[in-house]
Design a protein around this motif. Sequence first.
Motif, PDB file in Angstrom:
ATOM      1  N   GLN A 163       0.827  -1.198   0.000  1.00 49.95           N
ATOM      2  CA  GLN A 163       0.000   0.000   0.000  1.00 49.95           C
ATOM      3  C   GLN A 163       0.866   1.256   0.000  1.00 49.95           C
ATOM      4  O   GLN A 163       2.019   1.218   0.461  1.00 49.95           O
ATOM      5  CB  GLN A 163      -0.909   0.003   1.227  1.00 49.95           C
ATOM      6  N   PRO A 164       0.339   2.360  -0.484  1.00 44.43           N
ATOM      7  CA  PRO A 164       1.095   3.621  -0.422  1.00 44.43           C
ATOM      8  C   PRO A 164       1.521   3.923   1.011  1.00 44.43           C
ATOM      9  O   PRO A 164       0.745   3.736   1.950  1.00 44.43           O
ATOM     10  CB  PRO A 164       0.086   4.649  -0.939  1.00 44.43           C
ATOM     11  N   PRO A 185       2.514   5.347  -5.428  1.00 48.58           N
ATOM     12  CA  PRO A 185       2.034   4.639  -6.632  1.00 48.58           C
ATOM     13  C   PRO A 185       2.975   4.809  -7.829  1.00 48.58           C
ATOM     14  O   PRO A 185       3.125   3.877  -8.633  1.00 48.58           O
ATOM     15  CB  PRO A 185       0.674   5.281  -6.883  1.00 48.58           C
ATOM     16  N   GLU A 186       3.640   5.941  -7.929  1.00 48.21           N
ATOM     17  CA  GLU A 186       4.549   6.164  -9.057  1.00 48.21           C
ATOM     18  C   GLU A 186       5.837   5.354  -8.951  1.00 48.21           C
ATOM     19  O   GLU A 186       6.648   5.356  -9.883  1.00 48.21           O
ATOM     20  CB  GLU A 186       4.885   7.653  -9.214  1.00 48.21           C
ATOM     21  N   ASP A 187       6.034   4.659  -7.844  1.00 50.06           N
ATOM     22  CA  ASP A 187       7.168   3.737  -7.735  1.00 50.06           C
ATOM     23  C   ASP A 187       6.864   2.382  -8.363  1.00 50.06           C
ATOM     24  O   ASP A 187       7.753   1.526  -8.477  1.00 50.06           O
ATOM     25  CB  ASP A 187       7.546   3.529  -6.267  1.00 50.06           C
ATOM     26  N   THR A 188       5.627   2.188  -8.773  1.00 48.86           N
ATOM     27  CA  THR A 188       5.240   0.926  -9.397  1.00 48.86           C
ATOM     28  C   THR A 188       6.037   0.698 -10.678  1.00 48.86           C
ATOM     29  O   THR A 188       6.055   1.560 -11.564  1.00 48.86           O
ATOM     30  CB  THR A 188       3.733   0.922  -9.706  1.00 48.86           C
ATOM     31  N   ALA A 189       6.695  -0.441 -10.762  1.00 49.32           N
ATOM     32  CA  ALA A 189       7.540  -0.752 -11.914  1.00 49.32           C
ATOM     33  C   ALA A 189       8.121  -2.152 -11.737  1.00 49.32           C
ATOM     34  O   ALA A 189       8.001  -2.757 -10.670  1.00 49.32           O
ATOM     35  CB  ALA A 189       8.685   0.249 -12.035  1.00 49.32           C
ATOM     36  N   VAL A 190       8.755  -2.627 -12.793  1.00 49.42           N
ATOM     37  CA  VAL A 190       9.607  -3.809 -12.668  1.00 49.42           C
ATOM     38  C   VAL A 190      10.995  -3.307 -12.296  1.00 49.42           C
ATOM     39  O   VAL A 190      11.553  -2.434 -12.975  1.00 49.42           O
ATOM     40  CB  VAL A 190       9.655  -4.623 -13.968  1.00 49.42           C
ATOM     41  N   VAL A 220       7.228  -4.568  -8.537  1.00 49.00           N
ATOM     42  CA  VAL A 220       6.822  -3.822  -7.345  1.00 49.00           C
ATOM     43  C   VAL A 220       5.569  -3.034  -7.715  1.00 49.00           C
ATOM     44  O   VAL A 220       5.584  -2.242  -8.658  1.00 49.00           O
ATOM     45  CB  VAL A 220       7.932  -2.868  -6.867  1.00 49.00           C
ATOM     46  N   THR A 221       4.493  -3.276  -6.989  1.00 51.62           N
ATOM     47  CA  THR A 221       3.235  -2.586  -7.232  1.00 51.62           C
ATOM     48  C   THR A 221       2.805  -1.875  -5.964  1.00 51.62           C
ATOM     49  O   THR A 221       2.687  -2.500  -4.898  1.00 51.62           O
ATOM     50  CB  THR A 221       2.139  -3.563  -7.668  1.00 51.62           C
ATOM     51  N   VAL A 222       2.592  -0.564  -6.073  1.00 48.54           N
ATOM     52  CA  VAL A 222       2.164   0.247  -4.935  1.00 48.54           C
ATOM     53  C   VAL A 222       0.743   0.712  -5.222  1.00 48.54           C
ATOM     54  O   VAL A 222       0.505   1.525  -6.112  1.00 48.54           O
ATOM     55  CB  VAL A 222       3.095   1.451  -4.722  1.00 48.54           C
ATOM     56  N   SER A 223      -0.184   0.162  -4.464  1.00 50.18           N
ATOM     57  CA  SER A 223      -1.593   0.439  -4.738  1.00 50.18           C
ATOM     58  C   SER A 223      -2.416   0.162  -3.497  1.00 50.18           C
ATOM     59  O   SER A 223      -2.098  -0.734  -2.707  1.00 50.18           O
ATOM     60  CB  SER A 223      -2.086  -0.429  -5.890  1.00 50.18           C
ATOM     61  N   SER A 224      -3.484   0.936  -3.349  1.00 54.68           N
ATOM     62  CA  SER A 224      -4.410   0.693  -2.243  1.00 54.68           C
ATOM     63  C   SER A 224      -5.558  -0.190  -2.696  1.00 54.68           C
ATOM     64  O   SER A 224      -6.437  -0.533  -1.901  1.00 54.68           O
ATOM     65  CB  SER A 224      -4.931   2.015  -1.696  1.00 54.68           C
TER      66      SER A 224
END
Length: 119
Positions: free
Chosen positions: A13-14, A87-92, A115-119
């Motif tokens: 989560q964020p 959320p903007e850190d979401t990436a491979v 890496v997925t950053v999400s609520s």
Amino acid sequence: QVQLVESGGGLVQPGGSLRLSCAASGSFFSANAMGWYRQAPGKERELVARIINGAWTNYVDSVKGRFTVSRDNAKNTVYLQMNSLKPEDTAVYYCYANLKIGPVANDYWGQGTQVTVSS
């Protein structure tokens, strides 16, 4: 045969934290640099953080103060501690190493970890 094996990605989560690990195995003399790149959908791969000659570090501006790169020389392992994830850190995230084998140094890459950053 040199290999970089990553672990530690996932969904968070964020505001949360994750720690990525990357272990280098195989025959090489030394690691000149180790670090992490990332690639988000539709974007180019970018350097996130790296550690050079075991001491000097640099980071992309967007992660300064939140991410920390470190290295365990005895284990030939590089870590990325990621705090206050957005959320903007979401990436491979891809592990990277410049390894010296004999008289030359070559670049090596891990397989990538999501890496997925999400609520």
